[in-house]
Design an enzyme around this catalytic site. Sequence first.
Site, short mmCIF file in Angstrom:
data_model
loop_
_atom_site.label_atom_id
_atom_site.label_comp_id
_atom_site.label_asym_id
_atom_site.label_seq_id
_atom_site.Cartn_x
_atom_site.Cartn_y
_atom_site.Cartn_z
N ARG A 273 -35.74 6.65 34.80
CA ARG A 273 -36.67 6.78 35.94
C ARG A 273 -36.81 8.26 36.25
O ARG A 273 -35.92 8.87 36.83
CB ARG A 273 -36.14 5.99 37.13
CG ARG A 273 -36.90 6.29 38.42
CD ARG A 273 -36.58 5.27 39.50
NE ARG A 273 -35.16 5.14 39.81
CZ ARG A 273 -34.46 5.98 40.58
NH1 ARG A 273 -35.04 7.05 41.08
NH2 ARG A 273 -33.18 5.77 40.82
N HIS A 277 -36.61 6.70 43.35
CA HIS A 277 -36.66 5.24 43.39
C HIS A 277 -37.96 4.75 44.03
O HIS A 277 -38.64 3.88 43.51
CB HIS A 277 -35.45 4.71 44.18
CG HIS A 277 -35.44 3.23 44.35
ND1 HIS A 277 -35.20 2.37 43.29
CD2 HIS A 277 -35.63 2.45 45.44
CE1 HIS A 277 -35.25 1.13 43.73
NE2 HIS A 277 -35.51 1.15 45.03
N TYR A 286 -28.23 12.27 44.21
CA TYR A 286 -27.32 11.55 43.30
C TYR A 286 -27.52 11.90 41.82
O TYR A 286 -26.86 11.32 40.96
CB TYR A 286 -27.44 10.04 43.49
CG TYR A 286 -28.84 9.47 43.38
CD1 TYR A 286 -29.40 9.16 42.14
CD2 TYR A 286 -29.60 9.23 44.52
CE1 TYR A 286 -30.67 8.63 42.04
CE2 TYR A 286 -30.87 8.70 44.44
CZ TYR A 286 -31.40 8.40 43.19
OH TYR A 286 -32.68 7.87 43.10
#
Length: 377
Positions: A273, A277, A286
């Site tokens: 990805r 998100h 993160y």
Amino acid sequence: MTVQELPGAGASHRSTPPAWRPRTDAAPLLPDPEPYRVLGTDAADGLDPELMRRCYAELVRGRRYNAQATALTKQGRLAVYPSTVGQEACEIAAALVLEDQDWLFPSYRDTLAAVARGLDPVQALTLLRGDWHTGYDPREHRIAPLSTPLATQLPHAVGLAHAARLRGDDVVALAMVGDGGTSEGDFHEALNFAAVWQAPVVFLVQNNGFAISVPLAKQTAAPTLAHKAVGYGMPGRLVDGNDIAAMHEVLSEAVRRARAGGGPTLIEAVTYRMEAHTNADDATRYRGDAEVEAWKAHDPIDLLERELTARGILDEAAIRSARDEAETMAAALREGMNADPVVDPMDLFAHVYAEQTDRLREQAAMLRAELEAEDQA
């Protein structure tokens, strides 16, 4: 300690009973040790030029669709958008391998797969702007509603496929889920029932590295997600999710197997990805920039463009044509999403039950009275 080793167990019970045997040979079910690839390997000699040109055009359109949808969130036209930048090969291949009578079961991130299957981009995004239920007729398009709860679409896919098989209908269900969804109970229940019933289902796991902010290593200690297939008695396939030629080949093989009565397959597509998100996420909290940059070198569009250009399958005219078509799609999407929808609040009660309950009728009457009072004010 086994049952045979429990205190008091007789010596005659210390060996495995002779009636025990494996239900199936595990070896053929195991995935390859490395993700299967076609682009950049000798297997690319067998590429279908027409199919690959179509795949390229769809990838370019998909990337532009992602960019336009992301822009619409910033303009307030979409409440949220989960991007599939970097995962377009998985999305496109999933749509292209299905026949008209087959069903696609997408997650909330898989609007691109729905668009590639033929759904109008505005309809695909209708749910994400909070407008009118699913936004499209699932029966008409053979696309189940976009599933926001993780993995709940998987048992639905198994149920539909099993019912179709009982009726003798030539239908395969392809169910899409992310790596995060494999930690849900629905995932395990779906795989178990599909294998026991030998339902014509293909499970496609897009392993994009993170379930929102949780990396895969914190979800499972399995060698790969594809290895989970063995525990349920179905084949597991591990494939490079950014290699659309490999994706199309592996998915096509699994769909053919399911259609022929061979049962389900679990496919893990290793992808990434590239963006957050959703527009509400801060991915820098993160993961590092270096990791993202490394994956940019494995961009699905660049991989295919380099291969096809080198083989003389794709030229500058075809590249320009694909980009022009993508811009036309983006313009139509902007126009459609910028038009204010005409909504009827009473539709809230129209599609809950086939026959409205007393409580629902009371609520509808209450809302109708409030709306009439506002009109008279």
